[in-house]
Scaffold this active site. Structure first.
Site, short mmCIF file in Angstrom:
data_model
loop_
_atom_site.label_atom_id
_atom_site.label_comp_id
_atom_site.label_asym_id
_atom_site.label_seq_id
_atom_site.Cartn_x
_atom_site.Cartn_y
_atom_site.Cartn_z
N ASP A 30 -23.69 61.46 -47.34
CA ASP A 30 -25.11 61.44 -47.70
C ASP A 30 -25.79 62.74 -47.29
O ASP A 30 -25.41 63.38 -46.31
CB ASP A 30 -25.78 60.25 -47.00
CG ASP A 30 -27.15 59.94 -47.58
OD1 ASP A 30 -27.40 60.33 -48.73
OD2 ASP A 30 -27.96 59.31 -46.88
N HIS A 47 -24.93 69.23 -54.02
CA HIS A 47 -23.74 68.47 -54.40
C HIS A 47 -22.52 69.38 -54.52
O HIS A 47 -21.40 68.98 -54.15
CB HIS A 47 -23.99 67.74 -55.72
CG HIS A 47 -25.01 66.65 -55.61
ND1 HIS A 47 -24.90 65.60 -54.70
CD2 HIS A 47 -26.17 66.43 -56.30
CE1 HIS A 47 -25.95 64.80 -54.84
NE2 HIS A 47 -26.73 65.28 -55.79
N LEU A 141 -1.41 61.95 -46.83
CA LEU A 141 -2.77 61.42 -46.72
C LEU A 141 -3.09 60.63 -47.98
O LEU A 141 -2.80 61.07 -49.09
CB LEU A 141 -3.78 62.57 -46.57
CG LEU A 141 -5.26 62.15 -46.56
CD1 LEU A 141 -5.58 61.34 -45.30
CD2 LEU A 141 -6.18 63.35 -46.68
#
Length: 253
Positions: A30, A47, A141
């Site tokens: 966020d 962003h 991962l």
């Protein structure tokens, strides 16, 4: 300067307590738009900066003992944002997949997506499916990206699948339990998160993994996502290692 794993290890040595590994970390990324707005820039600049931060966090996660990393990229509620911002975000997602595919594969990262794909652009859906297939055998991962994801929406879709199976006779009503519902969630086959982190100072969970995170530990940091450095992730993971997780048991049990 100490690297992430060294920072976490130093925290544990200082405390003298055994390390508890955060095997699965989920992050609500966020603050991208606000980060840009505070600097007088368009929200999409934030962003794009956030996408760059994703690369760093993904790269450092295995060194911190993280095997599963889930990132909240776009919620079912984010469609309420301006058309310009939504289209810009979708472009960033597509560009990330295209540009990072080779590196992710080279570094042993398996990538998958959760959320309702039906509303996404066909090209983006194709890119998502392609990288999922390409990286499926990889194990260093497990990276999961939540796009057009909402926890309540996921539960409704899972319940609908259960209802269809019962109606078709594939499942007896008495056999409906937590395991059967879990198997029909977007996250089927993915372990529940141990730790959920939210950046930017907000203290809401925002409909993110409500079923899966029922017993997760939470950390809320004031840092906005574009400023969230690997060192801060290392600090939070180190702090998690000192928490006592009781899952309903009495303290010390």
């Amino acid at each position: 300067m100490l690297k992430g794993q060294e920072l976490a290890a130093k925290d544990n040595r200082t405390s003298g307590q055994p390390q508890r590994v955060a095997d699965h970390v989920a992050i609500i990324m966020d603050g991208n738009g606000r980060w840009a707005t505070e600097r007088g820039w368009p929200r999409l600049v934030g962003h794009r900066k956030g996408a760059e931060r994703v690369k760093q966090i993904v790269r450092c996660a295995p060194d911190l003992g993280i095997s599963w990393l889930t990132l909240y990229a776009f919620s079912t509620e984010n469609w309420k944002r301006s058309t310009e911002e939504v289209l810009g975000l979708m472009s960033i997602f597509a560009r990330y997949i295209e540009r990072e595919a080779d590196r992710l594969a080279a570094e042993g990262v398996r990538m998958r997506f959760i959320g309702d794909r039906s509303r996404l652009d066909p090209k983006l859906r194709s890119l998502m499916a392609g990288i999922e297939t390409r990286t499926a055998p990889l194990k260093r991962l497990n990276l999961t990206i939540a796009i057009n994801y909402g926890g309540r929406d996921e539960l409704v879709r899972a319940a609908a699948r259960l209802a269809l199976d019962v109606a078709a006779g594939r499942l007896h009503p008495d056999d409906v339990d937590e395991a059967e519902l879990t198997a029909r969630l977007d996250t089927a086959g993915i372990p529940d998160p141990d730790l959920v982190i939210r950046t930017s100072g907000e203290t809401r969970t925002s409909n993110f993994l409500p079923w899966q995170a029922a017993y997760a530990e939470y950390e809320f940091t004031q840092t906005m996502w574009p400023d969230f450095l690997p060192a801060e992730l290392a600090r939070i993971v180190g702090s998690f290692g000192q928490r006592e997780r009781r899952f309903g048991a009495a303290q010390g049990a």
